[in-house]
Design a protein around this motif. Sequence first.
Motif, PDB file in Angstrom:
ATOM      1  N   ILE A  81       7.180 -30.951 -42.866  1.00  0.00           N
ATOM      2  CA  ILE A  81       6.701 -30.712 -44.127  1.00  0.00           C
ATOM      3  C   ILE A  81       5.011 -30.975 -44.280  1.00  0.00           C
ATOM      4  O   ILE A  81       4.693 -31.934 -44.143  1.00  0.00           O
ATOM      5  CB  ILE A  81       7.300 -31.446 -45.317  1.00  0.00           C
ATOM      6  CG1 ILE A  81       8.992 -31.065 -45.348  1.00  0.00           C
ATOM      7  CG2 ILE A  81       6.756 -31.293 -46.803  1.00  0.00           C
ATOM      8  CD1 ILE A  81       9.681 -32.112 -46.002  1.00  0.00           C
ATOM      9  N   GLU A  82       4.422 -29.810 -44.622  1.00  0.00           N
ATOM     10  CA  GLU A  82       2.916 -29.782 -44.305  1.00  0.00           C
ATOM     11  C   GLU A  82       2.205 -31.135 -45.473  1.00  0.00           C
ATOM     12  O   GLU A  82       1.425 -31.764 -45.105  1.00  0.00           O
ATOM     13  CB  GLU A  82       2.268 -28.623 -44.649  1.00  0.00           C
ATOM     14  CG  GLU A  82       0.780 -28.609 -44.596  1.00  0.00           C
ATOM     15  CD  GLU A  82       0.380 -27.139 -45.049  1.00  0.00           C
ATOM     16  OE1 GLU A  82       1.000 -26.034 -45.195  1.00  0.00           O
ATOM     17  OE2 GLU A  82      -1.218 -27.101 -44.819  1.00  0.00           O
ATOM     18  N   LEU A  83       2.668 -30.880 -46.636  1.00  0.00           N
ATOM     19  CA  LEU A  83       2.078 -32.073 -47.469  1.00  0.00           C
ATOM     20  C   LEU A  83       2.359 -33.531 -47.027  1.00  0.00           C
ATOM     21  O   LEU A  83       1.653 -34.219 -46.982  1.00  0.00           O
ATOM     22  CB  LEU A  83       2.632 -31.751 -48.902  1.00  0.00           C
ATOM     23  CG  LEU A  83       2.184 -32.629 -49.911  1.00  0.00           C
ATOM     24  CD1 LEU A  83       0.714 -32.960 -50.155  1.00  0.00           C
ATOM     25  CD2 LEU A  83       2.852 -32.438 -51.184  1.00  0.00           C
ATOM     26  N   MET A  84       3.554 -33.678 -46.561  1.00  0.00           N
ATOM     27  CA  MET A  84       4.016 -34.871 -45.918  1.00  0.00           C
ATOM     28  C   MET A  84       3.119 -35.293 -44.825  1.00  0.00           C
ATOM     29  O   MET A  84       2.499 -36.409 -44.640  1.00  0.00           O
ATOM     30  CB  MET A  84       5.328 -35.115 -45.700  1.00  0.00           C
ATOM     31  CG  MET A  84       5.994 -36.333 -45.206  1.00  0.00           C
ATOM     32  SD  MET A  84       5.585 -37.563 -46.517  1.00  0.00           S
ATOM     33  CE  MET A  84       7.194 -38.008 -46.844  1.00  0.00           C
ATOM     34  N   ASN A  85       2.881 -34.340 -43.926  1.00  0.00           N
ATOM     35  CA  ASN A  85       2.155 -34.777 -42.852  1.00  0.00           C
ATOM     36  C   ASN A  85       0.738 -35.000 -43.170  1.00  0.00           C
ATOM     37  O   ASN A  85      -0.154 -35.926 -42.465  1.00  0.00           O
ATOM     38  CB  ASN A  85       2.066 -33.661 -41.966  1.00  0.00           C
ATOM     39  CG  ASN A  85       3.440 -33.513 -41.248  1.00  0.00           C
ATOM     40  OD1 ASN A  85       4.054 -34.522 -41.131  1.00  0.00           O
ATOM     41  ND2 ASN A  85       4.007 -32.419 -40.584  1.00  0.00           N
ATOM     42  N   VAL A  86       0.203 -34.374 -44.210  1.00  0.00           N
ATOM     43  CA  VAL A  86      -1.316 -34.528 -44.748  1.00  0.00           C
ATOM     44  C   VAL A  86      -1.350 -35.980 -45.320  1.00  0.00           C
ATOM     45  O   VAL A  86      -2.230 -36.829 -44.918  1.00  0.00           O
ATOM     46  CB  VAL A  86      -1.777 -33.436 -45.909  1.00  0.00           C
ATOM     47  CG1 VAL A  86      -3.255 -33.891 -46.699  1.00  0.00           C
ATOM     48  CG2 VAL A  86      -1.830 -32.166 -45.330  1.00  0.00           C
ATOM     49  N   ILE A  87      -0.614 -36.355 -46.022  1.00  0.00           N
ATOM     50  CA  ILE A  87      -0.334 -37.734 -46.634  1.00  0.00           C
ATOM     51  C   ILE A  87      -0.176 -38.783 -45.461  1.00  0.00           C
ATOM     52  O   ILE A  87      -0.869 -39.742 -45.406  1.00  0.00           O
ATOM     53  CB  ILE A  87       1.033 -38.139 -47.607  1.00  0.00           C
ATOM     54  CG1 ILE A  87       0.717 -37.001 -48.796  1.00  0.00           C
ATOM     55  CG2 ILE A  87       1.113 -39.308 -48.075  1.00  0.00           C
ATOM     56  CD1 ILE A  87       2.162 -37.043 -49.513  1.00  0.00           C
ATOM     57  N   ARG A  88       0.704 -38.423 -44.482  1.00  0.00           N
ATOM     58  CA  ARG A  88       0.771 -39.256 -43.480  1.00  0.00           C
ATOM     59  C   ARG A  88      -0.479 -39.621 -42.503  1.00  0.00           C
ATOM     60  O   ARG A  88      -1.012 -40.915 -42.293  1.00  0.00           O
ATOM     61  CB  ARG A  88       1.707 -38.747 -42.211  1.00  0.00           C
ATOM     62  CG  ARG A  88       3.376 -39.175 -42.398  1.00  0.00           C
ATOM     63  CD  ARG A  88       3.865 -38.765 -41.103  1.00  0.00           C
ATOM     64  NE  ARG A  88       5.201 -38.905 -41.557  1.00  0.00           N
ATOM     65  CZ  ARG A  88       6.025 -37.814 -41.722  1.00  0.00           C
ATOM     66  NH1 ARG A  88       5.630 -36.827 -41.580  1.00  0.00           N
ATOM     67  NH2 ARG A  88       7.559 -38.301 -41.891  1.00  0.00           N
ATOM     68  N   ARG A  89      -1.085 -38.498 -42.325  1.00  0.00           N
ATOM     69  CA  ARG A  89      -2.393 -38.621 -41.751  1.00  0.00           C
ATOM     70  C   ARG A  89      -3.360 -39.484 -42.641  1.00  0.00           C
ATOM     71  O   ARG A  89      -4.301 -40.355 -41.944  1.00  0.00           O
ATOM     72  CB  ARG A  89      -3.051 -37.326 -41.685  1.00  0.00           C
ATOM     73  CG  ARG A  89      -4.561 -37.094 -40.929  1.00  0.00           C
ATOM     74  CD  ARG A  89      -4.978 -35.699 -40.167  1.00  0.00           C
ATOM     75  NE  ARG A  89      -5.107 -34.862 -41.260  1.00  0.00           N
ATOM     76  CZ  ARG A  89      -6.385 -34.649 -42.061  1.00  0.00           C
ATOM     77  NH1 ARG A  89      -7.045 -35.603 -41.797  1.00  0.00           N
ATOM     78  NH2 ARG A  89      -6.431 -33.783 -42.765  1.00  0.00           N
TER      79      ARG A  89
END
Length: 159
Positions: A81-89
């Motif tokens: 999930i792109e948004l989740m990966n942005v938050i993770r980063r």
Amino acid sequence: MTAIKLEVNGETVSHEVNPRESLADFLRERRNLTGTHLGCEHGACGACTVTMDGVVVRSCIVLAVMADGRKIETIEGTRAIELMNVIRRHFHEKHALQCGFCTPGMLTTAHALLTDEPGADEARIRSVLSGNLCRCTGYIPIVGAVLEARAAYHRGDEP
Ligand code: FES
Ligand code: FES
């Protein structure tokens, strides 16, 4: 024992469960999804946060039998999930974790918030994340990471 059939991270699974077994125990012990953490085990800390049919729930106070026929997503199911990966980063870059115990719940809650309310401001982010307790750090880097992630996602930055 009671038979249940549900979707966990996109996979349809069937199990026999104890009627008093929590969804958290089911996910951790029967599905080996140990990214769902157990802290207080009475709905207060948010470490066990997952989504059920897209809605954030505390899996320690949801019975596994209540998940029959539902779609559950744990932190392990969010890798694409792109948004989740942005938050993770941004959690990583902003040092928004120390021991990491609260982090799956924080990420799940932040992701649900930014999905439902893409324009959530700092006050709103603080308010929503206040239901997820972090025992070892302040909330400044956590809130900062979510704010940065929100901006990066809107800019279309790479996750
Ligand atoms: S372990 Fe579920 S809310 Fe604390
Ligand atoms: S980083 Fe340790 S509990 Fe939050």
